[in-house]
Design an enzyme around this catalytic site. Structure first.
Site, short mmCIF file in Angstrom:
data_model
loop_
_atom_site.label_atom_id
_atom_site.label_comp_id
_atom_site.label_asym_id
_atom_site.label_seq_id
_atom_site.Cartn_x
_atom_site.Cartn_y
_atom_site.Cartn_z
N THR A 1 131.97 2.50 32.52
CA THR A 1 132.85 1.35 32.30
C THR A 1 132.19 0.05 32.72
O THR A 1 131.35 0.03 33.63
CB THR A 1 134.16 1.54 33.10
OG1 THR A 1 134.89 0.31 33.11
CG2 THR A 1 133.89 1.94 34.55
N ASP A 2 132.61 -1.05 32.10
CA ASP A 2 132.12 -2.37 32.51
C ASP A 2 132.57 -2.73 33.93
O ASP A 2 132.00 -3.60 34.58
CB ASP A 2 132.55 -3.46 31.51
CG ASP A 2 134.06 -3.59 31.34
OD1 ASP A 2 134.83 -2.87 32.02
OD2 ASP A 2 134.48 -4.43 30.51
N GLU A 3 133.59 -2.02 34.42
CA GLU A 3 134.14 -2.37 35.74
C GLU A 3 133.16 -2.08 36.88
O GLU A 3 133.34 -2.58 37.99
CB GLU A 3 135.46 -1.64 35.98
CG GLU A 3 136.50 -1.98 34.94
CD GLU A 3 137.90 -1.54 35.29
OE1 GLU A 3 138.22 -1.44 36.49
OE2 GLU A 3 138.69 -1.33 34.37
N LYS B 1 141.05 19.48 32.02
CA LYS B 1 141.95 20.05 33.03
C LYS B 1 143.41 19.89 32.63
O LYS B 1 144.28 20.53 33.20
CB LYS B 1 141.68 19.32 34.36
CG LYS B 1 142.34 19.89 35.58
CD LYS B 1 141.91 19.09 36.81
CE LYS B 1 142.69 19.48 38.04
NZ LYS B 1 142.32 18.62 39.19
N LEU B 2 143.67 19.02 31.66
CA LEU B 2 145.04 18.67 31.27
C LEU B 2 145.83 18.17 32.47
O LEU B 2 146.86 18.74 32.85
CB LEU B 2 145.75 19.84 30.57
CG LEU B 2 145.16 20.27 29.22
CD1 LEU B 2 145.96 21.41 28.60
CD2 LEU B 2 145.07 19.09 28.24
N ALA C 1 137.72 12.02 33.64
CA ALA C 1 137.79 11.14 34.81
C ALA C 1 139.25 10.86 35.13
O ALA C 1 140.13 11.01 34.28
CB ALA C 1 137.07 9.81 34.53
N LYS D 1 133.33 5.34 39.63
CA LYS D 1 132.55 5.38 38.38
C LYS D 1 131.11 4.92 38.64
O LYS D 1 130.16 5.49 38.10
CB LYS D 1 133.21 4.50 37.31
CG LYS D 1 134.53 5.01 36.78
CD LYS D 1 134.44 6.34 36.04
CE LYS D 1 133.72 6.25 34.71
NZ LYS D 1 133.81 7.54 33.96
N TYR E 1 138.61 3.03 41.83
CA TYR E 1 138.25 3.59 40.51
C TYR E 1 136.83 3.18 40.13
O TYR E 1 135.98 4.03 39.83
CB TYR E 1 139.25 3.12 39.43
CG TYR E 1 138.71 3.29 38.02
CD1 TYR E 1 138.56 4.55 37.46
CD2 TYR E 1 138.34 2.18 37.25
CE1 TYR E 1 138.05 4.72 36.17
CE2 TYR E 1 137.84 2.34 35.96
CZ TYR E 1 137.69 3.61 35.43
OH TYR E 1 137.19 3.76 34.16
N SER E 2 136.56 1.86 40.14
CA SER E 2 135.24 1.43 39.66
C SER E 2 134.14 1.86 40.63
O SER E 2 133.01 2.14 40.20
CB SER E 2 135.22 -0.08 39.41
OG SER E 2 135.65 -0.81 40.53
N GLY F 1 143.05 -6.95 44.92
CA GLY F 1 141.63 -7.01 44.54
C GLY F 1 141.41 -7.14 43.05
O GLY F 1 140.37 -6.72 42.53
N ASN G 1 137.45 -2.76 27.85
CA ASN G 1 138.78 -2.15 27.76
C ASN G 1 139.07 -1.62 26.36
O ASN G 1 139.07 -2.40 25.40
CB ASN G 1 139.85 -3.21 28.09
CG ASN G 1 140.17 -3.25 29.55
OD1 ASN G 1 139.29 -3.12 30.38
ND2 ASN G 1 141.44 -3.45 29.86
P1 NAD Z 1 142.22 9.34 30.09
O1 NAD Z 1 142.80 9.22 31.45
O2 NAD Z 1 143.06 9.08 28.90
O3 NAD Z 1 141.62 10.83 29.90
C1 NAD Z 1 140.92 11.50 30.91
C2 NAD Z 1 140.89 12.98 30.54
O4 NAD Z 1 140.12 13.68 31.52
C3 NAD Z 1 142.26 13.63 30.49
O5 NAD Z 1 142.40 14.40 29.32
C4 NAD Z 1 142.29 14.51 31.73
O6 NAD Z 1 143.11 15.65 31.60
C5 NAD Z 1 140.82 14.86 31.88
N1 NAD Z 1 140.44 15.22 33.26
C6 NAD Z 1 140.74 14.52 34.40
N2 NAD Z 1 140.22 15.15 35.45
C7 NAD Z 1 139.57 16.26 34.99
C8 NAD Z 1 138.82 17.29 35.61
N3 NAD Z 1 138.66 17.33 36.95
N4 NAD Z 1 138.28 18.25 34.83
C9 NAD Z 1 138.46 18.23 33.48
N5 NAD Z 1 139.17 17.28 32.85
C10 NAD Z 1 139.71 16.29 33.59
O7 NAD Z 1 140.93 8.43 30.11
P2 NAD Z 1 140.28 7.57 28.94
O8 NAD Z 1 140.91 6.24 28.90
O9 NAD Z 1 140.20 8.38 27.72
O10 NAD Z 1 138.81 7.37 29.54
C11 NAD Z 1 137.77 8.30 29.25
C12 NAD Z 1 136.51 7.86 29.96
O11 NAD Z 1 136.17 6.53 29.54
C13 NAD Z 1 136.65 7.80 31.47
O12 NAD Z 1 135.46 8.29 32.04
C14 NAD Z 1 136.84 6.34 31.78
O13 NAD Z 1 136.34 6.02 33.06
C15 NAD Z 1 136.02 5.69 30.69
N6 NAD Z 1 136.47 4.32 30.31
C16 NAD Z 1 137.73 4.13 29.82
C17 NAD Z 1 138.11 2.84 29.44
C18 NAD Z 1 139.46 2.54 28.84
O14 NAD Z 1 139.71 1.39 28.49
N7 NAD Z 1 140.35 3.51 28.68
C19 NAD Z 1 137.23 1.77 29.59
C20 NAD Z 1 135.96 2.02 30.13
C21 NAD Z 1 135.60 3.32 30.46
#
Ligand code: NAD
Length: 342
Positions: free
Chosen positions: A129-131, A40-41, A87, A157, A153-154, A278, A182
């Site tokens: 996620t671990d959360e 979605k950017l 997400a 998820k 958030y968690s 929290g 993380n």
């Molecule tokens: P991020 O926020 O960097 O990227 C999320 C991407 O999703 C973005 O490019 C955004 O434009 C896109 N997006 C958001 N809503 C959208 C929608 N409705 N339709 C299409 N695209 C959409 O996130 P990240 O850190 O790269 O995390 C990626 C995944 O990994 C997530 O599901 C997150 O829950 C999970 N995660 C991340 C971490 C971490 O440490 N970053 C840890 C555990 C899990």
């Protein structure tokens, strides 16, 4: 459609998703025919994260919302594997306003699962996620531990994990879930703690430390995470959950100390700020299942991974300065804020 795997990667312009697309396209022994990124950017999505891959004719990009069935119906024909990263990912934002989290993380996942069923997708890898497990003072969670999420958030998820598992149990969809700790590495949005601290410290600005800094996180290099997801996609079992960790637990104080040393700053740059509402004390995943079944183990040690990450942000201000969403005014080091460990 030509032979080989046709993947749809949601959120592929974000931090982890873009590294994953790079892992797919740069790995010589992967039978990847096409990779379609649907993103979605939002403020977190950034096409610059994919710029070095633009010349690869296997890569297609489509800007769109995973909640939109019309967009999914246009993209899904011929797709055999979905890897779902899209997400809302920032805990502090979910505490301020959880609406977008429920919409994208819960309803968006449901819409993607439904479209996958409509179009006969073979495998659906759901990145979680671990959360979702909540907070654990001692020991580590394995994949059978109950879900006790604490932040909006968690909770969103965890809801998406349950929907994905329901897609497997009810409809027989081959769903595989990863729950990682993380992530850190290049191209992470500067709202997250490591890039936030590094980009501020290299500018000589102060950094905010939540509470007494005793919260513990397990740090996982994003490339190790992407290798783990690939192992699950290629060799994981349908309906199974796999924890993916880095094996490197640090308190936020210890992490801060390392970032201060790496940037040549000291504790005078650190301002304690009131704790996050929290705030989970500790996350820790037991990764024996991924190790024993899939041969997963993290390869990047935290010391060299963190040094390379700090160097990347130092060398790429052209990447992070335009984002302009640092929650702290960059000219007023005394203002309190909300930095976060994910
Ligand atoms: P991020 O926020 O960097 O990227 C999320 C991407 O999703 C973005 O490019 C955004 O434009 C896109 N997006 C958001 N809503 C959208 C929608 N409705 N339709 C299409 N695209 C959409 O996130 P990240 O850190 O790269 O995390 C990626 C995944 O990994 C997530 O599901 C997150 O829950 C999970 N995660 C991340 C971490 C971490 O440490 N970053 C840890 C555990 C899990």
């Amino acid at each position: 459609m030509q032979k080989g795997t046709h993947l749809l990667v949601t959120g592929g312009a974000g931090f982890i998703g873009s590294h994953y697309v790079r892992t797919l396209l740069r790995c010589a022994d992967v039978d990847v025919r096409t990779v379609t990124v649907l993103d979605k950017l939002t403020y977190a999505g950034n096409l610059a994260n994919l710029a070095d891959l633009a010349g690869d004719d296997r890569l297609r990009f489509r800007q769109g919302d995973i909640c939109d069935p019309g967009v999914l119906d246009a993209l899904m024909p011929g797709v055999d594997t979905v890897v779902h990263f899209a997400a809302e990912s920032h805990v502090d934002r979910s505490i301020e306003d959880s609406g977008a989290f429920l919409r994208t993380n819960v309803l968006g996942t449901q819409s993607l699962l439904d479209a996958s069923l409509r179009h006969g997708v073979r495998t659906f890898v759901h990145v979680s996620t671990d959360e979702v497990y909540g907070s654990i003072e001692h020991g580590s969670w394995d994949e059978n531990c109950p879900l006790r999420p604490n932040s909006p958030y968690s909770a969103s998820k965890a809801s998406s994990d349950l929907l994905a598992l329901a897609g497997h149990r009810t409809h027989g969809l081959d769903v595989r879930i990863t729950r990682c700790s993380n992530n850190y590495g290049p191209m992470q949005h500067p709202e997250k703690v490591i890039p936030l601290f590094v980009t501020r410290l290299v500018d000589g600005l102060s950094v905010p430390l939540y509470g007494d800094g005793s919260n513990v996180r397990d740090w996982l290099h994003v490339e190790d995470h992407c290798r783990g997801i690939e192992l699950v996609r290629r060799a994981g079992r349908p309906g199974e959950v796999y924890n993916i960790g880095g094996g490197t637990e640090l308190t936020n104080r210890q992490l801060t100390e390392r970032l201060l040393v790496a940037t040549g700053a000291d504790w005078s740059s650190v301002r304690p700020v009131p704790d996050r509402k929290g705030h989970d004390l500790r996350y820790s995943v037991d990764c024996r299942k991924a190790r024993d079944e899939l041969g997963y183990r993290p390869l990047r040690d935290l010391e060299s991974g963190l040094a390379a990450t700090v160097a990347w942000y130092r060398d790429h201000p052209d990447w992070w300065r335009p984002l302009g969403t640092d929650p702290l005014p960059r000219t007023a080091p005394s203002v309190a804020l909300t930095g976060t460990a994910h």
